[in-house]
Write a protein that holds these residues in place. Sequence first.
Motif, mmCIF file in Angstrom:
data_model
loop_
_atom_site.group_PDB
_atom_site.id
_atom_site.type_symbol
_atom_site.label_atom_id
_atom_site.label_comp_id
_atom_site.label_asym_id
_atom_site.label_seq_id
_atom_site.Cartn_x
_atom_site.Cartn_y
_atom_site.Cartn_z
ATOM 1 N N ASP A 1 0.822 -1.211 0.000
ATOM 2 C CA ASP A 1 0.000 0.000 0.000
ATOM 3 C C ASP A 1 0.858 1.265 0.000
ATOM 4 O O ASP A 1 0.527 2.252 -0.658
ATOM 5 N N THR A 2 1.931 1.231 0.741
ATOM 6 C CA THR A 2 2.782 2.415 0.876
ATOM 7 C C THR A 2 3.703 2.630 -0.319
ATOM 8 O O THR A 2 3.891 3.757 -0.768
ATOM 9 N N HIS A 3 4.255 1.527 -0.836
ATOM 10 C CA HIS A 3 5.314 1.665 -1.847
ATOM 11 C C HIS A 3 4.972 1.090 -3.220
ATOM 12 O O HIS A 3 5.755 1.248 -4.160
ATOM 13 N N GLY A 4 3.839 0.406 -3.352
ATOM 14 C CA GLY A 4 3.461 -0.168 -4.645
ATOM 15 C C GLY A 4 4.521 -1.134 -5.150
ATOM 16 O O GLY A 4 5.107 -1.887 -4.376
ATOM 17 N N ASP A 5 4.761 -1.095 -6.451
ATOM 18 C CA ASP A 5 5.746 -1.999 -7.059
ATOM 19 C C ASP A 5 7.158 -1.791 -6.517
ATOM 20 O O ASP A 5 7.984 -2.694 -6.583
ATOM 21 N N SER A 6 7.451 -0.628 -5.985
ATOM 22 C CA SER A 6 8.772 -0.359 -5.417
ATOM 23 C C SER A 6 9.039 -1.195 -4.163
ATOM 24 O O SER A 6 10.189 -1.331 -3.748
ATOM 25 N N ALA A 7 7.984 -1.759 -3.579
ATOM 26 C CA ALA A 7 8.143 -2.563 -2.366
ATOM 27 C C ALA A 7 9.039 -3.767 -2.614
ATOM 28 O O ALA A 7 9.784 -4.180 -1.725
ATOM 29 N N LEU A 8 9.003 -4.328 -3.819
ATOM 30 C CA LEU A 8 9.880 -5.462 -4.129
ATOM 31 C C LEU A 8 11.349 -5.044 -4.098
ATOM 32 O O LEU A 8 12.194 -5.778 -3.575
ATOM 33 N N ALA A 9 11.644 -3.888 -4.633
ATOM 34 C CA ALA A 9 13.024 -3.389 -4.609
ATOM 35 C C ALA A 9 13.467 -3.103 -3.178
ATOM 36 O O ALA A 9 14.623 -3.362 -2.811
#
Length: 72
Positions: free
Chosen positions: A20-28
Amino acid sequence: MRLDFLPVDSLARFAWALADTHGDSALAIADRTINELEIEGSLLVADAWRGLRSMLEDILEGRIGRDSLTIH
């Protein structure tokens, strides 16, 4: 931190918060965290983050719904 001491619903809430907070960037973010933990020698914590990353990937790909812990 070990995954066997962390309830699945807690892991799911944390993964959803990251998504919710970081979207796709959460994987990175997860990848960076795993790498940093391995470098410092915190291998058990890095393993926990690998589990979190796996759940996070399922969330972002739509395989896990917010209200269900079932993986399809």
